[in-house]
Scaffold this active site. Structure first.
Site, PDB file in Angstrom:
ATOM      1  N   CYS A 121      -4.236  30.114  -9.854  1.00  0.00           N
ATOM      2  CA  CYS A 121      -3.858  30.482 -11.236  1.00  0.00           C
ATOM      3  C   CYS A 121      -4.595  29.627 -12.263  1.00  0.00           C
ATOM      4  CB  CYS A 121      -2.347  30.366 -11.435  1.00  0.00           C
ATOM      5  SG  CYS A 121      -1.375  31.506 -10.422  1.00  0.00           S
ATOM      6  N   ARG A 122      -4.129  28.394 -12.463  1.00  0.00           N
ATOM      7  CA  ARG A 122      -4.628  27.611 -13.591  1.00  0.00           C
ATOM      8  C   ARG A 122      -6.048  27.093 -13.422  1.00  0.00           C
ATOM      9  NH1 ARG A 122       0.325  23.616 -13.381  1.00  0.00           N
ATOM     10  NH2 ARG A 122       0.021  24.205 -11.192  1.00  0.00           N
ATOM     11  N   SER A 123      -6.342  26.475 -12.259  1.00  0.00           N
ATOM     12  CA  SER A 123      -7.681  25.873 -12.146  1.00  0.00           C
ATOM     13  C   SER A 123      -8.809  26.898 -12.042  1.00  0.00           C
ATOM     14  CB  SER A 123      -7.739  24.839 -11.010  1.00  0.00           C
ATOM     15  OG  SER A 123      -7.451  25.399  -9.761  1.00  0.00           O
TER      16      SER A 123
ATOM     17  N   ASN B 254      -4.669  26.484  -6.709  1.00  0.00           N
ATOM     18  CA  ASN B 254      -6.059  26.941  -6.952  1.00  0.00           C
ATOM     19  C   ASN B 254      -6.161  28.471  -6.979  1.00  0.00           C
ATOM     20  OD1 ASN B 254      -9.361  26.636  -5.403  1.00  0.00           O
ATOM     21  ND2 ASN B 254      -8.843  26.548  -7.554  1.00  0.00           N
TER      22      ASN B 254
ATOM     23  N   CYS C  67      -5.438  22.262  -9.816  1.00  0.00           N
ATOM     24  CA  CYS C  67      -4.019  22.576  -9.999  1.00  0.00           C
ATOM     25  C   CYS C  67      -3.350  22.501  -8.623  1.00  0.00           C
ATOM     26  CB  CYS C  67      -3.828  23.931 -10.670  1.00  0.00           C
ATOM     27  SG  CYS C  67      -4.479  25.343  -9.757  1.00  0.00           S
TER      28      CYS C  67
ATOM     29  N   ASP D 166       2.883  25.482 -14.864  1.00  0.00           N
ATOM     30  CA  ASP D 166       2.702  26.329 -13.690  1.00  0.00           C
ATOM     31  C   ASP D 166       3.307  27.714 -13.977  1.00  0.00           C
ATOM     32  OD1 ASP D 166       2.884  27.587 -11.250  1.00  0.00           O
ATOM     33  OD2 ASP D 166       3.680  25.849 -10.179  1.00  0.00           O
TER      34      ASP D 166
HETATM   35  P1  4NP Z   1      -1.594  27.235  -9.625  1.00  0.00           P
HETATM   36  O1  4NP Z   1      -0.258  28.111  -9.465  1.00  0.00           O
HETATM   37  O2  4NP Z   1      -1.251  25.831  -9.164  1.00  0.00           O
HETATM   38  O3  4NP Z   1      -1.870  27.301 -11.094  1.00  0.00           O
HETATM   39  O4  4NP Z   1      -2.636  27.915  -8.764  1.00  0.00           O
HETATM   40  C1  4NP Z   1       0.514  28.132  -8.303  1.00  0.00           C
HETATM   41  C2  4NP Z   1       0.153  28.956  -7.250  1.00  0.00           C
HETATM   42  C3  4NP Z   1       0.942  29.008  -6.116  1.00  0.00           C
HETATM   43  C4  4NP Z   1       2.084  28.232  -6.041  1.00  0.00           C
HETATM   44  C5  4NP Z   1       2.438  27.407  -7.098  1.00  0.00           C
HETATM   45  C6  4NP Z   1       1.653  27.360  -8.223  1.00  0.00           C
HETATM   46  N1  4NP Z   1       2.913  28.309  -4.893  1.00  0.00           N
HETATM   47  O5  4NP Z   1       3.974  27.655  -4.891  1.00  0.00           O
HETATM   48  O6  4NP Z   1       2.584  28.998  -3.935  1.00  0.00           O
END
Ligand code: 4NP
Length: 160
Positions: free
Chosen positions: A14-16, A12, A9, A126
């Site tokens: 939340c989703r992955s 790294n 993602c 996201d």
């Molecule tokens: P992820 O979520 O891609 O599912 O881990 C996010 C975590 C942090 C951010 C964006 C999405 N950020 O903008 O910091």
């Protein structure tokens, strides 16, 4: 050699990591831990070394999944180190393939939602800037996609 999956993602956190830990949960239930291994990474580097987001951890825990791991960034070597790279949204997909400068790994990179069997969605959205509903939704989609992915790996004889 075990079959190696990498979930990707943006951050790294939340989703992955959710995908990785949900998949490991299903793999253990199916007694396939010797045959499939999972890891996760982010296309961005903002959260390197961080544990999973506490809101994501809470949503996962409600479904009996414990999130483990520390964030790392996707690296070019991952193309060779993994058999299948599962990206959460189209932006992650494009960002990963942008690093495939010799166009060697197109078949190795997929959208995670291609494996959904119930949800009719193309992307795992996201959840980072939204409310708790978004985190619950991520878990629901990923439970579906991970089930579908495991069925695919078994049916395509990628494992055992
Ligand atoms: P992820 O979520 O891609 O599912 O881990 C996010 C975590 C942090 C951010 C964006 C999405 N950020 O903008 O910091």
């Amino acid at each position: 050699m075990p079959y190696k999956l990498l979930f990707v993602c943006l951050g790294n956190i939340c989703r992955s990591p959710s995908a990785e830990n949900i998949m490991n949960h299903l793999i253990e239930k199916a007694e396939l831990s010797d045959h499939i291994v999972c890891d996760s990474a982010g296309t961005g580097g903002y959260h390197i070394g961080s544990p999973p987001d506490s809101r994501m951890t809470y949503a996962a825990k409600l479904r009996g999944i414990t999130l483990t791991g520390l964030a790392r960034q996707f690296q070019v070597e991952d193309f060779d180190n993994f058999d299948l790279i599962l990206t959460m949204d189209r932006e992650n997909y494009r960002d990963v393939l942008r690093l495939d400068t010799a166009n060697k790994y197109l078949e190795r990179v997929r959208l995670m939602c291609d494996f959904c069997q119930i949800f009719d969605v193309q992307e795992v959205p996201d959840p980072y800037y939204g409310g708790s509903d978004g985190f619950d939704y991520v878990i629901e989609i990923l439970l579906d996609a991970c089930e579908g992915l495991l069925n695919y790996l078994i049916n395509q004889k990628k494992v055992i």
